[in-house]
Design a protein around this motif. Structure first.
Motif, PDB file in Angstrom:
ATOM      1  N   LEU A 152      11.872  -4.640   1.116  1.00 31.13           N
ATOM      2  CA  LEU A 152      11.401  -4.943   2.465  1.00 31.13           C
ATOM      3  C   LEU A 152      10.825  -3.670   3.044  1.00 31.13           C
ATOM      4  O   LEU A 152      11.499  -2.632   3.065  1.00 31.13           O
ATOM      5  N   MET A 153       9.571  -3.732   3.508  1.00 34.96           N
ATOM      6  CA  MET A 153       8.875  -2.565   4.026  1.00 34.96           C
ATOM      7  C   MET A 153       8.484  -2.801   5.476  1.00 34.96           C
ATOM      8  O   MET A 153       7.785  -3.774   5.785  1.00 34.96           O
ATOM      9  N   ILE A 154       8.918  -1.896   6.345  1.00 29.29           N
ATOM     10  CA  ILE A 154       8.590  -2.000   7.771  1.00 29.29           C
ATOM     11  C   ILE A 154       7.745  -0.792   8.135  1.00 29.29           C
ATOM     12  O   ILE A 154       8.203   0.349   8.031  1.00 29.29           O
ATOM     13  N   THR A 155       6.501  -1.040   8.533  1.00 31.76           N
ATOM     14  CA  THR A 155       5.566   0.049   8.796  1.00 31.76           C
ATOM     15  C   THR A 155       5.278   0.188  10.290  1.00 31.76           C
ATOM     16  O   THR A 155       5.361  -0.784  11.032  1.00 31.76           O
ATOM     17  N   PRO A 156       4.902   1.399  10.747  1.00 29.40           N
ATOM     18  CA  PRO A 156       4.643   1.657  12.163  1.00 29.40           C
ATOM     19  C   PRO A 156       3.188   1.397  12.535  1.00 29.40           C
ATOM     20  O   PRO A 156       2.343   1.124  11.678  1.00 29.40           O
ATOM     21  N   TRP A 157       2.894   1.554  13.830  1.00 32.42           N
ATOM     22  CA  TRP A 157       1.566   1.228  14.333  1.00 32.42           C
ATOM     23  C   TRP A 157       0.586   2.402  14.305  1.00 32.42           C
ATOM     24  O   TRP A 157      -0.614   2.221  14.436  1.00 32.42           O
ATOM     25  N   ASN A 158       1.079   3.640  14.134  1.00 33.73           N
ATOM     26  CA  ASN A 158       0.190   4.776  14.383  1.00 33.73           C
ATOM     27  C   ASN A 158      -0.768   5.106  13.236  1.00 33.73           C
ATOM     28  O   ASN A 158      -1.813   5.700  13.466  1.00 33.73           O
ATOM     29  N   PRO A 160      -1.997   2.595  10.548  1.00 34.07           N
ATOM     30  CA  PRO A 160      -1.822   1.246   9.992  1.00 34.07           C
ATOM     31  C   PRO A 160      -2.258   1.073   8.547  1.00 34.07           C
ATOM     32  O   PRO A 160      -1.752   0.182   7.865  1.00 34.07           O
ATOM     33  N   LEU A 161      -3.169   1.898   8.052  1.00 33.78           N
ATOM     34  CA  LEU A 161      -3.515   1.821   6.635  1.00 33.78           C
ATOM     35  C   LEU A 161      -2.647   2.754   5.806  1.00 33.78           C
ATOM     36  O   LEU A 161      -2.036   2.346   4.818  1.00 33.78           O
ATOM     37  N   ALA A 162      -2.572   4.014   6.198  1.00 29.84           N
ATOM     38  CA  ALA A 162      -1.857   5.009   5.394  1.00 29.84           C
ATOM     39  C   ALA A 162      -0.374   4.689   5.254  1.00 29.84           C
ATOM     40  O   ALA A 162       0.223   4.922   4.194  1.00 29.84           O
ATOM     41  N   MET A 163       0.255   4.180   6.318  1.00 29.67           N
ATOM     42  CA  MET A 163       1.675   3.857   6.207  1.00 29.67           C
ATOM     43  C   MET A 163       1.904   2.660   5.300  1.00 29.67           C
ATOM     44  O   MET A 163       2.973   2.538   4.674  1.00 29.67           O
ATOM     45  N   ALA A 164       0.911   1.761   5.204  1.00 34.76           N
ATOM     46  CA  ALA A 164       1.029   0.634   4.275  1.00 34.76           C
ATOM     47  C   ALA A 164       0.840   1.102   2.838  1.00 34.76           C
ATOM     48  O   ALA A 164       1.653   0.790   1.956  1.00 34.76           O
ATOM     49  N   THR A 165      -0.225   1.861   2.579  1.00 35.90           N
ATOM     50  CA  THR A 165      -0.483   2.280   1.196  1.00 35.90           C
ATOM     51  C   THR A 165       0.589   3.233   0.695  1.00 35.90           C
ATOM     52  O   THR A 165       0.905   3.244  -0.497  1.00 35.90           O
ATOM     53  N   ARG A 166       1.163   4.030   1.582  1.00 40.62           N
ATOM     54  CA  ARG A 166       2.177   5.005   1.177  1.00 40.62           C
ATOM     55  C   ARG A 166       3.444   4.324   0.672  1.00 40.62           C
ATOM     56  O   ARG A 166       4.200   4.905  -0.108  1.00 40.62           O
ATOM     57  N   LYS A 167       3.685   3.091   1.095  1.00 38.97           N
ATOM     58  CA  LYS A 167       4.847   2.339   0.617  1.00 38.97           C
ATOM     59  C   LYS A 167       4.464   1.353  -0.491  1.00 38.97           C
ATOM     60  O   LYS A 167       5.162   1.220  -1.500  1.00 38.97           O
ATOM     61  N   ILE A 168       3.356   0.647  -0.287  1.00 35.55           N
ATOM     62  CA  ILE A 168       2.970  -0.398  -1.235  1.00 35.55           C
ATOM     63  C   ILE A 168       2.576   0.187  -2.587  1.00 35.55           C
ATOM     64  O   ILE A 168       2.975  -0.329  -3.643  1.00 35.55           O
ATOM     65  N   ALA A 169       1.802   1.286  -2.568  1.00 36.12           N
ATOM     66  CA  ALA A 169       1.291   1.834  -3.831  1.00 36.12           C
ATOM     67  C   ALA A 169       2.405   2.248  -4.799  1.00 36.12           C
ATOM     68  O   ALA A 169       2.364   1.871  -5.976  1.00 36.12           O
TER      69      ALA A 169
END
Length: 487
Positions: A152-158, A160-169
Motif C-alpha cells: 500500500l503506497m500513500i503519496t503526498p501532493w507536493n 505528484p509525479l516524483a513521489m509516485a515513481t519513487r515508490k512504484i518503480a
C-alpha cells in the motif's frame, strides 16, 4: 496542448485490475487549481469496498508477477521512462495546474521523477543473493531475495509525479504488486502516469490506483487485511505515527518518509554568492513546500549582515504568479489552510519581537499566494524555528562558533536533510558527520537524486527511496542452509 484539452484527456476513475472504473458509490471529489482557487476536475471517490477490490486485484496478481523475469520487469520500466520523457510538457503542465509550481520547476520534477523509472529498470536485473561456506564447514549458506508482496503506497501532493515513481518503480523492479492512494489535492498526475504504466505493458493487477476523500477509513481497512505485506507513506510525522500504530498488530513492513526541519549552516569562510544562491534554491524550490526545504538558517555572526541583506534582496526579486505565466518563479501554496498556517507563524514571531526583512504578506486572490519572506531576530521559542513551515519563509539567526552551529542545527526532533556552506573541506566533513540528518548538502542547495538514498532519521522516519538501497525496501531476504557431506 491547451489546459482544457490536457485535463480532459486524464483518466478520472479508479484503476483496478487493469481497468478504469467509477467508484462503487458513483461519487466524486473536486481537484482544485490553487493558483485560481477554482475547480479543475473531478475524480472518482473510492469507498472502503473499492479499496478492498484494489487489494483483491493486487493479491491475485502477486504470484504471477513475482515469477516474471527481472529483465521483463525492467523493460517495462524503461518503456515507461521513455513515454514520460516524450510527454514532458504534458506532465509538466498538469503538475502546474493541480499543484501550482512554476512550469520550469514542473519540468524539473518530470525529469527527476522519470529518472526513478530508468534507475530501477537497471536495478531490476541486479537483484542478487550470495553463496558461502559455513565457517565450521559442512554447510553451504545460500541467500536469496524475493518480493515483499502486495504493498500500500500513500503519496503526498507536493511532488505528484516524483513521489509516485519513487515508490512504484522499485516495487515493479522487485516484483511487488501495489495499491496506490495519491493525495486528493493532486491526483491527476498520478492517474495520467498510471495510464502510461499500463501502456508500457504492466500486467493487470500489478498497479492499482484509488482516489478518495475518506483516506482514513479506506487505509485502515487495508492495513488490517492479512494479504497486505507492506505500507509506504510520505507525509507528515503525526500521520505517519498514526499509521505505524495501526500497522503494529500486523507487523507490516514499513517505509516512512516524514516531516523535516532542515538547518542551513553558513560559516564565516563560505562563498557568499554560492551560499545565497544555495539558500534561495534550498528554500524556494516548490515554493518552500518540500520536506527537504531549508527551514532554519544559521549564519556566522561575521557574515550574517551581508548574507541576510543579499538573501532578502534575492527573495524580494522573485516573480510571483500563476505557474503558467512567463517568468513565474513562485507559485501559490496548495490551499487557503496552508497559507493561513504560514501567515500565522510569521505573525506569531513578529508579535514576539521578530523582524520581517522582506515579504510577510498574503496576496489578494485569486489563488493562495504568499510573498517570499525573510524573518530575523527571532525568539528561540518561535514556531518558525521549532516546527516545519511548509511555505516560502526563511528565519535567519546567527551563531559564533562551530559547536554552537551544530547544537542549534540538531536541536529538533526531525532529521531529514541539512545544508552546509564552507570553503573548509575538513570542517565540511566534520560538520556533516555531526549533523543528525539522513542527507546533507555540502555547498549544494538541492541534493535529491534518483541514484542516491533519500530518507531521514529521528522523527523524519526510516527507510530509503532511490539509490541501490531503494529496492531493498521491497525485498525479503531468505536464507537456505544446505548440508553437504564430505566426499
Amino acid at each position: 496542448m491547451d489546459e482544457k484539452t490536457l485535463v480532459e484527456q486524464v483518466p478520472t476513475g479508479l484503476f483496478i485490475a487493469g481497468r478504469w472504473r467509477e467508484s462503487s458509490t458513483a461519487t466524486s471529489l473536486v481537484v482544485e487549481d490553487p493558483s485560481l482557487g477554482a475547480p479543475l476536475a473531478r475524480v472518482a471517490d473510492a469507498s472502503v469496498e473499492d479499496g478492498v477490490a484494489a487489494l483483491d486485484a493486487a493479491a491475485a496478481a502477486a504470484a504471477d508477477w513475482a515469477r516474471t523475469p527481472a529483465r521483463e520487469r525492467g523493460e517495462i520500466l524503461r518503456r515507461a521512462f521513455e513515454m514520460v520523457t516524450a510527454r514532458i510538457e504534458e506532465f509538466a503542465l498538469l503538475i502546474t495546474l493541480e499543484m501550482g509550481k512554476p512550469l520550469a520547476e514542473s519540468r524539473a520534477e518530470v525529469t527527476y521523477g522519470a529518472e526513478f523509472l530508468r534507475w530501477f529498470s537497471e536495478e531490476a536485473p541486479r537483484i542478487a543473493g550470495r553463496y558461502g561456506v559455513s565457517p565450521v564447514g559442512g554447510t553451504r549458506l545460500v541467500t536469496t531475495k524475493g518480493p515483499v508482496g502486495p504493498c500500500l503506497m500513500i503519496t503526498p501532493w507536493n511532488f505528484p509525479l516524483a513521489m509516485a515513481t519513487r515508490k512504484i518503480a522499485p516495487a515493479v523492479a522487485a516484483g511487488c504488486t501495489m495499491v496506490v492512494k495519491p493525495a486528493k489535492q493532486t491526483p491527476l498526475t498520478t492517474l495520467l502516469f498510471t495510464q502510461v504504466m499500463a501502456d508500457a505493458g504492466l500486467p493487470d493487477g500489478v498497479l492499482n490506483v484509488i482516489t478518495t476523500r475518506t483516506t482514513g477509513d479506506v487505509v485502515s481497512r487495508l492495513i488490517r487485511d492479512p494479504r497486505l505485506r507492506k505500507l509506504t507513506f510520505t507525509g507528515s510525522t503525526p500521520v505517519g505515527q498514526n499509521l505505524m500504530e495501526q500497522s503494529a498488530n500486523r507487523l507490516l513492513r514499513l517505509s516512512m518518509e516524514l516531516g523535516g526541519n532542515a538547518p542551513f549552516l553558513v560559516f564565516e569562510d563560505a562563498d557568499l554568492d554560492a551560499a545565497v544562491e544555495g539558500a534561495v534554491a534550498a528554500k524556494m524550490r516548490n515554493t518552500g513546500e518540500a520536506c527537504t526545504a531549508a527551514n532554519r538558517f544559521f549564519v556566522h555572526r561575521k557574515l550574517a549582515p551581508d548574507f541576510t541583506a543579499r538573501f532578502a534582496e534575492r527573495l524580494a526579486q522573485l516573480k510571483i504568479g500563476r505557474g503558467t505565466e512567463d517568468g513565474a518563479q513562485v507559485g501559490p501554496l496548495i490551499d487557503d489552510k496552508a497559507r493561513d498556517d504560514v501567515a500565522r507563524r510569521v505573525e506569531e514571531a513578529v508579535a514576539a519581537g521578530a523582524n520581517v526583512r522582506t515579504g510577510g504578506t498574503r496576496l489578494d486572490g485569486p489563488g493562495y499566494f504568499y510573498t517570499p519572506t525573510l524573518v530575523e531576530a527571532l525568539p528561540g521559542a518561535a514556531r518558525l524555528l521549532s516546527e516545519e513551515t511548509f511555505g516560502p519563509v526563511a528565519p535567519v539567526v546567527s551563531f559564533d562558533d562551530e559547536a554552537e552551529a551544530i547544537a542549534q542545527a540538531n536541536d529538533t526532533d526531525y532529521g531529514l536533510a541539512s545544508y552546509i556552506f564552507t570553503r573548509d573541506l575538513d570542517r565540511g566533513i566534520r560538520v556533516a558527520e555531526s549533523l543528525e540528518t539522513g542527507m546533507v548538502g555540502l555547498n549544494a542547495g538541492v541534493i535529491s537524486n534518483a541514484a542516491a538514498p533519500f530518507g531521514g532519521i529521528k522523527a523524519s522516519g526510516f527507510g530509503r527511496e532511490g539509490g541501490a538501497e531503494g529496492i531493498e525496501e521491497y525485498l525479503n531476504t531468505k536464507y537456505i542452509g544446505m548440508s553437504v557431506s564430505a566426499g
